[in-house]
Design an enzyme around this catalytic site. Structure first.
Site, PDB file in Angstrom:
ATOM      1  N   GLU A  48     112.668 -67.624  74.741  1.00 30.18           N
ATOM      2  CA  GLU A  48     112.143 -66.807  75.846  1.00 30.18           C
ATOM      3  C   GLU A  48     112.753 -67.258  77.159  1.00 30.18           C
ATOM      4  O   GLU A  48     113.180 -66.433  77.979  1.00 30.18           O
ATOM      5  CB  GLU A  48     110.617 -66.941  75.950  1.00 30.18           C
ATOM      6  CG  GLU A  48     109.817 -66.192  74.944  1.00 30.18           C
ATOM      7  CD  GLU A  48     108.318 -66.409  75.109  1.00 30.18           C
ATOM      8  OE1 GLU A  48     107.588 -65.964  74.210  1.00 30.18           O
ATOM      9  OE2 GLU A  48     107.870 -67.018  76.110  1.00 30.18           O
ATOM     10  N   GLY A 100     101.286 -71.824  73.606  1.00 32.25           N
ATOM     11  CA  GLY A 100      99.889 -71.513  73.324  1.00 32.25           C
ATOM     12  C   GLY A 100      99.016 -72.712  73.049  1.00 32.25           C
ATOM     13  O   GLY A 100      97.902 -72.809  73.553  1.00 32.25           O
TER      14      GLY A 100
END
Length: 193
Positions: A91, A25
């Protein structure tokens, strides 16, 4: 051109999303990733984009794990500080497990990084991995230290594996620094340098 035509054609399977976007992010949320997400949504491609910042050191949120497993494909935006996030690395490991075991489509995008740096874990990727190893070394609990060692091994393997997949990089060789997402048509992402 990156073809994702199989992604938007859902079968009667249990896919909830066409695409899961994995990204750091702080690096790309309000730039490339935001534009990519909007373009996919505009093309009626059901896309999962986590909107919460992830705290370092926490376990992968169950909803992220579920979203990855419920997606037909993943786009992995490998940016300079991607490997500094344990969440991103977790992830990545799960996405590649889905790729190997369930034919999950994986599209890596090398955003301001060289695939070689990802593969060999050098430069920023090497620095991030070295910090994870330092954190492991300072762990006094033997069980937690062992868990760290196992995770680091998985992360290193996953970074090597994703760098070996066919993807786009950003300059004349598809390097994202000058990449412009031109449009999405007929289930294909068209990019122009």
């Amino acid at each position: 051109m990156v073809k994702i035509n199989a992604i938007s054609q859902k079968s009667s399977s249990s896919y909830v999303y066409d695409v899961f976007i994995s990204f750091r992010g702080a690096d790309t949320r309000y730039s490339f990733t935001d534009h990519l997400h909007n373009a996919l949504v505009d093309a009626s491609i059901d896309t999962f984009l986590d909107d919460a910042e992830i705290q370092s050191g926490e376990e992968l949120k169950p909803e992220l794990e579920s979203a990855i497993k419920a997606s037909r494909a993943s786009v992995i935006v490998l940016s300079k500080d991607y490997a500094s996030s344990t969440w991103c690395l977790d992830e990545l490991v799960l996405i590649l497990e889905q790729h190997r075991n369930y034919n999950h489509i994986v599209i890596p995008i090398f955003y301001h990084v060289e695939p070689t740096d990802v593969r060999k874990q050098q430069n920023r990727f090497g620095n991030s991995m070295a910090k994870h190893k330092q954190r492991m070394e300072t762990e006094s609990n033997a069980e937690k230290k062992s868990q760290w060692a196992q995770k680091i091994g998985q992360w290193e393997k996953a970074l090597t594996e994703v760098a070996d997949l066919k993807g786009k990089d950003a300059q004349g060789r598809w390097r994202i620094s000058s990449l412009v997402l031109s449009k999405i048509e007929d289930g294909m992402i068209k990019v122009a340098a």
